[in-house]
Design a protein around this motif. Structure first.
Motif, mmCIF file in Angstrom:
data_model
loop_
_atom_site.group_PDB
_atom_site.id
_atom_site.type_symbol
_atom_site.label_atom_id
_atom_site.label_comp_id
_atom_site.label_asym_id
_atom_site.label_seq_id
_atom_site.Cartn_x
_atom_site.Cartn_y
_atom_site.Cartn_z
ATOM 1 N N ILE A 562 0.913 -1.103 -0.074
ATOM 2 C CA ILE A 562 -0.032 -0.006 -0.101
ATOM 3 C C ILE A 562 0.684 1.337 -0.039
ATOM 4 O O ILE A 562 0.430 2.271 -0.485
ATOM 5 C CB ILE A 562 -1.052 0.036 1.101
ATOM 6 N N ALA A 563 1.824 1.155 0.597
ATOM 7 C CA ALA A 563 2.769 2.443 0.507
ATOM 8 C C ALA A 563 3.209 2.846 -0.639
ATOM 9 O O ALA A 563 3.599 3.998 -0.982
ATOM 10 C CB ALA A 563 4.103 1.986 1.243
ATOM 11 N N GLY A 564 3.396 1.887 -1.797
ATOM 12 C CA GLY A 564 3.758 2.065 -3.248
ATOM 13 C C GLY A 564 2.656 3.181 -3.764
ATOM 14 O O GLY A 564 2.888 4.318 -4.097
ATOM 15 N N PRO A 565 1.484 2.783 -4.012
ATOM 16 C CA PRO A 565 0.661 3.687 -4.432
ATOM 17 C C PRO A 565 0.218 4.763 -3.855
ATOM 18 O O PRO A 565 0.026 5.966 -3.977
ATOM 19 C CB PRO A 565 -0.903 2.849 -4.674
ATOM 20 N N PRO A 571 6.274 -0.322 -5.075
ATOM 21 C CA PRO A 571 6.363 -0.806 -3.447
ATOM 22 C C PRO A 571 7.731 -1.074 -2.921
ATOM 23 O O PRO A 571 8.053 -0.827 -1.958
ATOM 24 C CB PRO A 571 5.479 -2.053 -3.372
ATOM 25 N N ASP A 572 8.582 -1.707 -4.180
ATOM 26 C CA ASP A 572 10.064 -1.662 -3.686
ATOM 27 C C ASP A 572 10.647 -0.453 -3.342
ATOM 28 O O ASP A 572 11.647 -0.527 -2.438
ATOM 29 C CB ASP A 572 10.725 -2.363 -4.890
ATOM 30 N N ALA A 573 10.275 0.548 -3.926
ATOM 31 C CA ALA A 573 10.911 2.011 -3.894
ATOM 32 C C ALA A 573 10.562 2.502 -2.461
ATOM 33 O O ALA A 573 11.186 3.278 -1.860
ATOM 34 C CB ALA A 573 10.474 2.828 -4.835
ATOM 35 N N THR A 574 9.288 2.214 -1.770
ATOM 36 C CA THR A 574 8.872 2.540 -0.494
ATOM 37 C C THR A 574 9.118 1.668 0.662
ATOM 38 O O THR A 574 8.770 1.982 1.670
ATOM 39 C CB THR A 574 7.200 2.960 -0.833
ATOM 40 N N LEU A 577 11.022 3.227 3.451
ATOM 41 C CA LEU A 577 10.337 4.153 3.944
ATOM 42 C C LEU A 577 9.165 3.661 5.217
ATOM 43 O O LEU A 577 9.461 4.071 6.175
ATOM 44 C CB LEU A 577 9.547 5.256 3.028
ATOM 45 N N LEU A 578 8.784 2.503 4.717
ATOM 46 C CA LEU A 578 7.872 1.807 5.649
ATOM 47 C C LEU A 578 8.417 1.008 6.896
ATOM 48 O O LEU A 578 8.368 1.185 7.946
ATOM 49 C CB LEU A 578 7.057 0.613 4.918
ATOM 50 N N ASP A 579 9.653 0.644 6.495
ATOM 51 C CA ASP A 579 10.715 0.028 7.541
ATOM 52 C C ASP A 579 11.093 1.070 8.492
ATOM 53 O O ASP A 579 11.451 0.839 9.713
ATOM 54 C CB ASP A 579 11.829 -0.599 6.863
ATOM 55 N N SER A 580 11.299 2.226 7.983
ATOM 56 C CA SER A 580 11.887 3.362 9.028
ATOM 57 C C SER A 580 10.693 3.721 9.916
ATOM 58 O O SER A 580 11.087 3.883 10.986
ATOM 59 C CB SER A 580 12.157 4.629 8.114
ATOM 60 N N PRO A 661 4.218 -5.120 -9.168
ATOM 61 C CA PRO A 661 5.186 -6.005 -9.985
ATOM 62 C C PRO A 661 5.160 -7.323 -9.852
ATOM 63 O O PRO A 661 4.449 -7.853 -8.696
ATOM 64 C CB PRO A 661 6.649 -5.463 -9.415
ATOM 65 N N ASP A 662 5.707 -8.244 -10.863
ATOM 66 C CA ASP A 662 5.341 -9.557 -10.965
ATOM 67 C C ASP A 662 5.619 -10.316 -9.632
ATOM 68 O O ASP A 662 5.000 -11.328 -9.085
ATOM 69 C CB ASP A 662 5.796 -10.296 -12.134
ATOM 70 N N VAL A 663 7.073 -9.792 -8.982
ATOM 71 C CA VAL A 663 7.402 -10.575 -7.824
ATOM 72 C C VAL A 663 6.519 -10.437 -6.584
ATOM 73 O O VAL A 663 6.227 -11.534 -5.917
ATOM 74 C CB VAL A 663 8.755 -10.358 -7.680
#
Length: 1001
Positions: A562-565, A571-574, A577-580, A661-663
């Motif tokens: 959800i952080a991605g949209p 979502p890989d790029a966020t 951020l979520l982990d922080s 993303p497919d993964v």
């Protein structure tokens, strides 16, 4: 009393119908862990670790599911069905308080120890002996698991400690003769246990056997020196002296005091009165700081809130404990409480430092070191100015001292490292919002918020029992509004105390307004908003924006993608951020089979909504939500396609999809049904939000897309809420196509719940609307289900005509799964008309389509019907093969409805083979599933089947009574065809006839 569940010896479970004997070692491990965590979920990873330790096979998760399923069945066989339930993140067994011997034992121990403290040794002995009598061997005997054996060792240690307390009380009562034999046996079994040796010496002395008591001391001393290289402890030496002198006190030789001791700093602040139950965490901390930390793999819920980082003794050297948790959870209170508890063990002093100035800005370690050095006796003129020189001087000053250092609210490890003593005899206790995992050799404790019961207890202590008892529901509201945070509860209670004219209900009313809740939770210099702001200000800017936007997620838990949209990125790029946010204790995590789950604490959510209003406009928030809902649509489409082998049996809106993303898709939807189990509440929240936004196209597409998944799992309440919410949205928007789609969905739902009249009305309206809109595919789907209703009411020819018409339309639309389902329906009608060859051809073609599109659901349904056709065609081997194949498929996919029908088919087959006992077993298993899903139609069929079983067993009374139930069920739901069949069966039974099996499915 005889307990149902027993673990104080070999694991035993006794039910109304017998005792459970578990032959499988894996099942014994799972059953043991479930019982030890009674009424609390045990995660699948923990079960896997307990069974296979460090080398689980790739099929471990599936094997655990199989073992749990077999345990459920075994418990059902002894009259304890329904005790094991699936509950995130794993499974839970339901046990009443008086059903577990371990609970009864601990209850007696608590009562006995209280009696001892109250000066009543007789009552102490009575309670403790009653508890000890529950033991019937080695605890958890026969369970082959390292983690379970560790629990068993602790249980055995607990029993031995209780036995020591009991014997101590018995000696106070002069019962030395009664306990001497038992003590001799215990000492032989545990020769290095010092307290047992002391009790043995005391008993011998009381019996007038002073020489034997002194000989026992010499034996003890020899054992300790030979085995451990240590002298007996002071308590045993004191006891020896009392025996030697007949109890007369001897003057002690005192050494001359050492000249000029260094200052002993006492910087610990006054402890806050302990109103919370953190006894488990405090115990772990005390043991670690005193150098006796032990691993507690089965310590139950306490380890969920107090997790040890390494689980081992920190060994020789400095002892370090770190406490992490969100602001307001009680880290400082617990740290100070434990520090005071163990202060006497660190006689050279206690240092304390608050590592944030004003509770906000981190303080440089050089300033803290200056304070520490002055407290240790260094004149200001001698303290160097640089950080490195101060740290070296500090380590030198405390190198040979036994000192306790408490560092409160650390920002990170770099702030802590210079403040760590260098001596082996010191201990350090650090609190921080971050998990300070970078400090080597530390034992890590994490504090979660209080559960409702503990929070309610704390609130009651703060405001008074009478006040809470007068308004219990309002008090519970306050507890929930404070999110179980001790700091928030203290401030709420302080506000109530300052306004004695307020009721608890008035306070709850003030806190119910989210816009003013954080204002209300500020009093006397404490401020909940300020506490959260400390963590917020430490975040980088994008992480702050993400926290604010997470407030848009109305579900209690949400997936990480959800952080991605929300940030309009992949979502890989966020993920970082979520982990922080997780590291900062602003977002909590939990495990699920489809990936990590996230949630906002109640008060963090309120804070995030405040920030969201400042960060993003209302229109920008709508855009973010539409991006999130686009991902939900894409995932639902994919889950449905993986179930049916393609985009079949549905119509869609033109709402925009947003594919992950497919993964990510592969990870989330490896098991579509498991994904549904995890995400169902989040999807329901998304449907509601779409309706509130007026996004009717998204709303009806989300609701309709879930139809197949809801149906397979029997989630009828969710299904109906989704359909009614979306239908209201389409009606408000005047969306005729969406309305038709949802009328169709409601018709299918009513049909699944055997509400045939309501189903026909909705399906007829849906078909009419689809035809008016020129939507042939939607009309065909409605028509196919109308054909099912016709057949159920006995209109076989009408059903055949409608199904044939629907088949042609679905073939034209290219809906292969719809074609296969319709062939299945036509095959059912052919079976009713005893056209067995035609029915087989329909089943064969349907299964071929299922294999072509990769739809296990279609293959299982056609296979179940094929089994019925083979049964009535007197082809038992072929019938068994088809039904077992179908049963294997539906069990592997978690299709409870499919499992019910396959089991019913097997029961009918067993009746045809003159095996009523096996038929009854299949029918009863199917009935449990039908009861769970509320499938009244199947319940009626199962009552008929059981009636035939009883009749075949020569039991006409229960046969007639059970068949009468079937007549009533079919009459109630309007299934006329089956009502007539049940009535005919009842008539034959009343004439003592034997009906021949031949039901379809």
């Amino acid at each position: 009393m005889a307990h149902v569940f027993r673990v104080l010896g070999p694991v035993e479970v006794s039910g109304p119908s017998g005792t459970l004997i578990v032959h499988s070692s894996r099942q014994r491990v799972i059953l043991s862990l479930l019982i030890l965590s009674a009424n609390q979920p045990v995660s699948v990873p923990r079960l896997i670790d307990a069974i296979w330790s460090e080398s689980p096979p790739s099929t471990a998760k599936g094997q655990v599911q199989i073992c749990v399923s077999q345990l459920r069945r075994s418990l059902g066989d002894i009259g304890l069905g329904g005790r094991i339930c699936t509950k995130e993140p794993g499974y839970e067994i339901r046990i009443e308080e008086d059903e577990l011997d371990l609970t009864a034992f601990e209850r007696d121990v608590v009562a006995g120890l209280k009696a001892a403290r109250d000066g009543s040794p007789a009552d102490c002995v009575r309670y403790l002996r009653r508890g000890l009598a529950l033991w019937h061997g080695e605890p958890l005997a026969g369970v082959d698991s390292r983690s379970v054996r560790a629990v068993a060792l602790r249980m055995a240690e607990r029993r031995l400690g209780v036995l020591e307390e009991c014997i101590h009380a018995e000696l106070q009562l002069g019962m030395h003769r009664e306990v001497l034999t038992e003590l001799m046996e215990l000492v032989d079994a545990h020769p290095l246990r010092e307290r047992l040796r002391g009790l043995q010496m005391t008993a011998l002395n009381q019996a007038g056997r002073q020489a034997d008591a002194l000989a026992a001391y010499q034996d003890t001393r020899r054992e300790l020196i030979e085995q451990l290289g240590v002298e007996p402890p002071a308590e045993l030496r004191r006891l020896q002296m009392e025996i030697l002198t007949g109890g007369e006190e001897q003057p002690e030789e005192r050494a001359a005091p050492p000249p000029g001791p260094p200052p002993e700093p006492r910087l610990l602040p006054r402890g806050i009165p302990d109103l919370t139950d953190r006894s488990s965490e405090a115990g772990l901390m005390r043991e670690a700081l005193l150098g006796r930390t032990e691993h507690r793999p089965g310590a139950g819920p306490a380890t969920a809130g107090a997790r040890s980082g390494n689980g081992t003794d920190t060994g020789p050297g400095m002892k370090i404990v770190t406490i992490s948790g969100m602001g307001g959870v009680g880290k400082t209170s617990l740290a100070i409480r434990v520090a005071h508890d163990i202060a006497d063990e660190y006689p050279d002093g206690q240092l304390f430092a608050q590592l944030r100035e004003g509770g906000i800005q981190p303080v440089g370690p050089e300033r803290i070191l200056g304070r520490f050095l002055r407290a240790l006796g260094s004149p200001s003129s001698e303290i160097p100015s640089g950080l490195q020189e101060r740290a070296e001087m500090y380590r030198h000053r405390v190198a040979d001292r036994r000192l306790l250092v408490v560092l409160d609210d650390a920002a990170d490890e770099n702030q802590v490292f210079p403040l760590l003593p260098g001596g082996d005899r010191c201990a350090v206790l650090v609190t921080g919002r971050l998990r300070l995992s970078g400090i080597p050799g530390s034992v890590r404790i994490h504090l979660d918020e209080l559960d409702s019961g503990s929070a309610m207890t704390m609130f009651e202590r703060l405001v008074g029992r009478d006040r809470v008892l007068a308004e219990p529901s309002d008090a519970l509201r306050v507890v929930h509004q404070c999110g179980g945070l001790p700091l928030a509860l203290r401030m709420a209670a302080a506000r109530l105390a300052a306004r004695p004219h307020w009721t608890v209900g008035q306070l709850a009313g003030r806190l119910s307004d989210e816009g003013g809740r954080l204002d209300a939770l500020a009093y006397g210099g404490n401020d909940m908003r300020a506490s959260i702001m400390v963590s917020y200000q430490d975040l980088e800017r994008d992480a702050q924006r993400l926290l604010a936007r997470l407030a848009l997620c109305e579900a209690s838990e949400f997936p990480g993608w959800i952080a991605g949209p929300l940030m309009d990125r992949d979502p890989d790029a966020t993920a970082e951020l979520l982990d922080s946010l997780v590291d900062a204790q602003l977002v909590d995590t939990s495990w699920s089979p489809v990936g990590t789950r996230y949630r906002l604490h109640e008060l963090i959510r309120v804070f995030a909504r405040e920030r969201l209003a400042c960060e993003d406009s209302a229109s920008e928030q709508v855009v973010m939500l539409r991006r999130v809902m686009g991902v939900w649509l894409s995932l639902i489409d994919e889950a449905h396609s993986r179930t049916y082998g393609g985009d079949y049996t549905l119509v869609h809106s033109g709402a925009e999809r947003r594919r992950l993303p497919d993964v990510w898709v592969e990870q989330l939807l490896a098991d579509p049904m498991e994904w549904l189990d995890t995400e169902r509440s989040a999807i329901m929240a998304a449907i509601g939000q779409a309706a509130d936004l007026g996004a009717d196209e998204i709303c009806w597409d989300l609701a309709l897309g879930m139809t197949t998944l809801y149906e397979a799992r029997g989630y009828f309440e969710d299904w109906r809420e989704a359909v009614e919410t979306a239908l209201s949205a389409t009606l408000r928007a005047g969306n005729r196509r969406g309305e038709a789609a949802l009328l169709y969905a409601r018709g299918v739902l009513d049909l699944s719940q055997r509400r045939f009249g309501e189903s026909r009305a909705s399906l007829t309206a849906a078909r009419s609307s689809f035809e008016e809109l020129g939507e042939k595919h939607g009309a065909a789907l409605a028509l196919r289900n109308l054909a099912w209703l016709d057949r159920n009411e006995g209109g076989l020819e009408t059903a055949l005509d409608r199904a044939t018409e629907a088949l042609a339309l679905l073939e034209e639309a290219g809906d292969l799964a719809g074609v296969a389902h319709t062939l299945y329906q036509i095959g059912q009608v052919d079976l009713e008309l005893r056209r067995h060859a035609e029915a087989k051809r329909c089943c064969t073609r349907a299964m071929e389509i299922g294999r072509t599109i990769g739809s296990t659901r279609v293959i299982a349904q056609a296979g179940t019907l094929m089994g019925a056709v083979h049964t009535v065609s007197a082809e038992p081997a072929e019938a068994e093969r088809a039904l077992n194949e179908a049963l294997g498929i539906v069990r592997s996919t978690g299709d409870k409805a499919g499992e019910t029908y396959a089991l019913y088919g097997l029961g009918v087959l067993r009746l045809s083979q003159d095996s009523p006992a096996l038929a009854e077993q299949a029918f009863r298993h199917a009935r449990a599933l039908a009861l769970e899903s509320g499938d009244h139609m199947m319940m009626g069929k199962l009552y008929m089947g059981l009636g035939e079983v009883y009749d075949a067993q020569g039991r006409p009374a229960p046969a007639a009574a059970t068949t009468s139930k079937a007549v009533n069920v079919f009459e109630k739901i309007g299934a006329r065809l089956w009502r007539d069949r049940a009535a005919e069966q009842l008539h034959r039974i009343s004439l003592d006839g034997r009906p021949s099996p031949g039901h379809d499915l």
